[in-house]
Design a protein around this motif. Structure first.
Motif, short mmCIF file in Angstrom:
data_model
loop_
_atom_site.label_atom_id
_atom_site.label_comp_id
_atom_site.label_asym_id
_atom_site.label_seq_id
_atom_site.Cartn_x
_atom_site.Cartn_y
_atom_site.Cartn_z
N ARG A 73 0.82 -1.16 -0.09
CA ARG A 73 -0.02 0.11 -0.05
C ARG A 73 1.03 1.25 0.10
O ARG A 73 0.53 2.32 -0.53
CB ARG A 73 -0.78 0.01 1.17
N ALA A 74 1.84 1.21 0.79
CA ALA A 74 2.83 2.14 0.87
C ALA A 74 3.56 2.60 -0.66
O ALA A 74 3.71 3.54 -0.87
CB ALA A 74 3.93 2.12 2.01
N ARG A 76 2.45 1.81 -3.63
CA ARG A 76 1.42 2.35 -4.24
C ARG A 76 1.18 3.76 -3.91
O ARG A 76 0.99 4.58 -5.12
CB ARG A 76 0.18 1.70 -4.24
N ARG A 77 1.12 4.14 -2.60
CA ARG A 77 0.77 5.46 -2.51
C ARG A 77 2.06 6.18 -3.06
O ARG A 77 1.89 7.51 -3.49
CB ARG A 77 0.68 5.78 -0.93
N MET A 78 3.45 5.85 -2.72
CA MET A 78 4.46 6.73 -3.20
C MET A 78 4.64 6.59 -4.70
O MET A 78 4.86 7.60 -5.27
CB MET A 78 5.66 5.89 -2.72
N ALA A 80 1.77 6.83 -6.70
CA ALA A 80 0.72 7.94 -6.92
C ALA A 80 1.22 9.06 -6.88
O ALA A 80 0.88 10.08 -7.64
CB ALA A 80 -0.25 7.32 -6.10
N ARG A 81 1.87 9.29 -5.57
CA ARG A 81 2.57 10.71 -5.45
C ARG A 81 3.48 11.26 -6.50
O ARG A 81 3.50 12.17 -7.03
CB ARG A 81 3.20 10.68 -4.04
#
Length: 149
Positions: A73-74, A76-78, A80-81
């Motif tokens: 999840r982290a 994917r968030r990174m 996306a960021r």
């Protein structure tokens, strides 16, 4: 995946707590009767130890699943960021390019308008000169007429 790992960890923690509370004998001594989910079992200390080892192994698997899901999840968030930052940078570059082109177009239009204004002024000056020449010619003719009379 994270929820499944969390449920596994909580369930095994409860099972380990029940086994610990009922363990009050020597290694070969009978622990007593353990009731779990409506089932009764008479266990020895060795069996409780093996159950605890299995519970610990499953606890590690649950923690691995929990942190693995959090890591994905982290990541994917990174990602996306990073993609959002790249899009913002691209938008900023396009805005700057648009502003540059708009400025160049405005300057070109101003130059064309200035050239058109200059051309109009040249034509007006020519017309004024032609009119003055025509007046001068008319005055010269009238002067010649007057002088010949």
């Amino acid at each position: 995946m994270m929820l499944l790992g969390l449920l596994l960890v909580l369930g095994l923690a409860g099972l380990a707590l029940v086994a610990f509370m009922d363990n009050d004998g020597l290694f070969t001594a009978s622990v007593g009767s353990v009731e779990l989910f409506g089932y009764d079992a008479t266990l020895s200390v060795g069996e409780v130890f093996l159950i605890g080892a299995a519970a610990g192994a499953l606890l590690l698997v649950g923690l691995f699943m929990l942190f693995g899901g959090a890591g994905r999840r982290a990541r994917r968030r990174m990602a996306a960021r990073r993609e959002l930052q790249a899009q913002r940078a691209e938008n900023l570059a396009l805005k700057r390019k648009h502003d540059t082109i708009a400025t160049e177009l405005a300057a070109q239009r101003a130059a064309e308008a200035g050239a058109a204004d200059a051309e109009r002024e040249v034509e007006a000056a020519r017309a004024a000169r032609d009119a003055k020449l025509a007046r001068d010619a008319a005055e010269a003719e009238s002067d010649e007429r007057v002088s010949t009379r």
